[in-house]
Design a protein around this motif. Structure first.
Motif, short mmCIF file in Angstrom:
data_model
loop_
_atom_site.label_atom_id
_atom_site.label_comp_id
_atom_site.label_asym_id
_atom_site.label_seq_id
_atom_site.Cartn_x
_atom_site.Cartn_y
_atom_site.Cartn_z
N ARG A 115 0.74 -1.18 -0.13
CA ARG A 115 -0.05 0.08 0.10
C ARG A 115 0.88 1.20 -0.03
O ARG A 115 0.32 2.38 -0.11
N ASN A 129 2.06 -0.84 -6.13
CA ASN A 129 1.16 -0.20 -5.44
C ASN A 129 -0.38 -0.25 -6.08
O ASN A 129 -1.11 0.88 -6.48
N SER A 132 -3.40 1.98 -4.78
CA SER A 132 -3.60 3.25 -5.35
C SER A 132 -4.53 3.62 -6.37
O SER A 132 -5.22 4.65 -6.37
N ARG A 135 -8.00 3.48 -5.20
CA ARG A 135 -8.38 4.32 -4.36
C ARG A 135 -8.79 5.64 -5.23
O ARG A 135 -9.54 6.28 -4.71
N SER A 142 -5.03 9.98 -6.34
CA SER A 142 -4.56 9.09 -5.74
C SER A 142 -3.52 9.28 -4.93
O SER A 142 -2.66 8.82 -4.10
#
Ligand code: F6P
Length: 576
Positions: A115, A129, A132, A135, A142
């Motif tokens: 993360r 990642n 991200s 998200r 992000s």
């Protein structure tokens, strides 16, 4: 109707030899030699072995009889998914042991590192990642400018195409889309577009061309209208032979169909190498750049999902990311013991290393998930098909096995015989949605009945003694009944997971894919491998270049007699 009744595991015969043999999977040399590692110290190894031994002789049906709350205990709702893993050879002791192994192997730490963009892909020195990306669906930002500009460029392209701002060479709006890409630049968009094609008519009719086999691109081009077809050339490296060849064929075809050289507005590139796309002839404003660290088989969440957004709408693509984000949240906030993707990964470790099982089946009872097994083959086998640790040490234990499967009920009329009575135990994933987009009479209900009965029968089996009694009571002579019963007996005790979703929505799909990704990561972290690289595919690519030279007669490499003979035959065939 009389309820189905099964006796607990008892076939009137001993546990077959292969089951005993599974234990040998771990019983490898007890003193690792230099350069060879194992995640299992001798204590852990003997604990796992004795747990496996006990669990082999504890029938799954017995576990259910002894614990009326078993189904509840070993199932969970996670985002839009319901996961039932109670039909596995586990109890609290086994799960605790597996979670301890995971903790000792740093799974919690590595999941957290995922993360933060840590360079978990150490052999390519790349960050990882994926959360991200997901998200972004929630916050529309992000925290990483490369990701933010990728998505805003993607959304702008989608808007320009859907609104008709970007049109074909003759001024007509696009009606068809061809995604040209292979591997991770194909499987994800292909799966999701197919999965969502049962909801609404696609906004653009979407086609895919991956293989270098000329039949593929020829057949696609034969079905699309030249004036209104948009091509996506999806290649992270922009050096992949199949994609470059198919893109060249598409451009030549379009020029010839439209009788002009300037067909630039028909081609969009998705890549991490914008310069190569430009050199290839893609217009700069039609190049969607994707950050280098995003690996092909994990790229469906990124700009490589453009075909999904063009085919089904940006909203659906965002909902898909949102489903992935649901799983990110679950993984981030659940302890290992109730962390479902981690538990599924640990079950893979358990069966691979303590039971010696190297194959697992994925069986979607949902026509629009028929491409899932193929997608997961790349995800798991390109990621976990490794036999050295991330530090380059030769591993002493088994890692990723073979993933295969097809949609139910088709598989029932094919390989399920082997799942039920074959000599190997093959854990299965059953996946189904509770509502069909295309209800016809009771067909969907019957599909689900088939799905649930397969996992039940795999688990419970049926004893030879029970079958013999039934045959004799129906009038078969005792001698014949005894013989036939051996053929009809079902071993049972075969584990499976069932994953349900309310309906095959973009969000459910996102959750499903992310669930499998985390499962893969968890198992890989225990095994100590780097799931993010794929060096094993490189040599084949290099050698194919040499053999192209040999087939065209431009090169005469020194070859083994078998390969040389095959080349001669091909060349001779071209002359006839
Ligand atoms: O051959 C393996 C591979 O590198 C995959 O990992 C990747 O998804 C695929 O080729 C396509 O690569 P690219 O997107 O660079 O064309």
């Amino acid at each position: 109707m009389k309820p189905l009744q099964f006796k607990p595991f008892s076939l009137g015969r001993k546990i077959p030899a292969p089951l005993n043999g599974y234990l040998k999977g771990l019983a490898v040399s007890s003193t690792p030699s230099y350069g060879v590692i194992s995640p299992y110290d001798s204590n852990t190894r003997s604990t796992l072995l004795s747990l496996a031994q006990q669990s082999i002789s504890t029938p799954l049906s017995q576990r259910f009889q002894e614990d009326p709350k078993r189904a509840e205990r070993y199932s969970a709702e996670i985002g839009p998914l319901f996961v039932d893993y109670s039909k596995h050879h586990i109890d609290s002791n086994i799960l605790d042991t597996l979670c301890t192994i995971a903790r000792n192997r740093g799974v919690t730490t590595q999941l957290a590192a995922l993360r933060t963009g840590a360079h978990l892909n150490n052999t390519e020195n790349r960050a990882v990642n994926y959360p991200s990306l997901r998200r972004w669906a929630v916050d529309q930002q992000s925290g990483d400018s490369a990701i933010d500009s990728m998505y805003s460029n993607m959304a702008a392209l989608v808007n320009d195409i859907h609104s008709g701002k970007l049109r074909g060479q003759t001024g007509k709006a696009f009606t068809d889309l061809v995604n040209i890409g292979i591997g991770g630049s194909d499987f994800g968009p292909r799966l999701i577009c197919d999965a969502l094609s049962n909801q609404d008519e696609p906004l653009l009719k979407t086609h895919f061309a991956a293989n270098i086999d000329p039949s593929v691109i020829s057949e696609v081009l034969a079905t699309v209208p030249a004036e209104t077809t948009l091509f996506i050339v999806a290649s992270k490296s922009f050096g992949t032979q199949e994609t470059r060849s198919n893109a060249t064929a598409a451009r030549n075809w379009l020029c010839s169909e439209l009788k002009c050289d300037d067909v630039d507005q028909h081609f969009i590139a998705i890549t991490s190498r914008p310069e190569s796309a430009k050199t290839f002839g893609i217009r700069e404003d039609l190049i969607l750049t994707v950050p280098e660290w995003i690996g092909g088989r994990f790229s469906v969440w990124s700009g490589f999902g453009l075909a999904i957004a063009l085919s089904t709408g940006m909203e659906n693509f965002l909902a898909f990311l949102g489903g992935g984000h649901d799983i990110d949240q679950h993984v981030e906030y659940s302890p290992l013991e109730s962390n479902i993707p981690v538990i599924l990964g640990l079950l893979d470790v358990w069966y691979r290393n303590a039971w010696g099982i190297s194959s697992q089946a994925v069986l979607p009872y949902e026509h629009h998930l028929k491409l899932l097994p193929i997608y997961l083959q790349q995800l798991f086998m390109e990621s976990a098909g490794k036999s050295v640790s991330s530090d380059g040490e030769i591993l002493q234990h088994g890692t990723g096995g073979v993933i295969w499967g097809t949609e139910g009920t088709n598989g029932q009329h094919s390989f399920h015989q082997l799942l039920h009575q074959g000599s190997d135990t093959i854990p299965c994933d059953f996946i189904a949605s509770l509502h069909s987009y295309n209800p016809v009479g009771e067909q969907h209900q019957n599909l689900i009945a088939n799905c649930f009965s397969q996992s039940l029968v795999l688990m419970q089996g049926q004893s030879a003694a029970e079958i013999e009694t039934s045959l004799t009571s129906n009038g078969m002579p005792a001698v014949d009944a005894k013989k036939l019963a051996q053929h009809k007996a079902m071993l049972g005790n075969r584990p499976s997971t069932t994953i349900l979703m309310n309906q095959l929505t973009p969000r459910a799909l996102g959750a499903l894919i992310a669930l499998y990704e985390y499962r893969l990561f968890s198992a890989s972290f225990v095994w100590g491998i780097n799931p993010f690289d794929q060096w094993g595919v490189e040599l084949g690519k290099q050698i194919s270049q040499t053999l192209m030279g040999a087939l065209s007669g431009k090169e005469s490499p020194e070859l083994d007699s078998s390969t040389a003979q095959l080349i001669t035959r091909y060349k001779q065939a071209q002359q006839t």
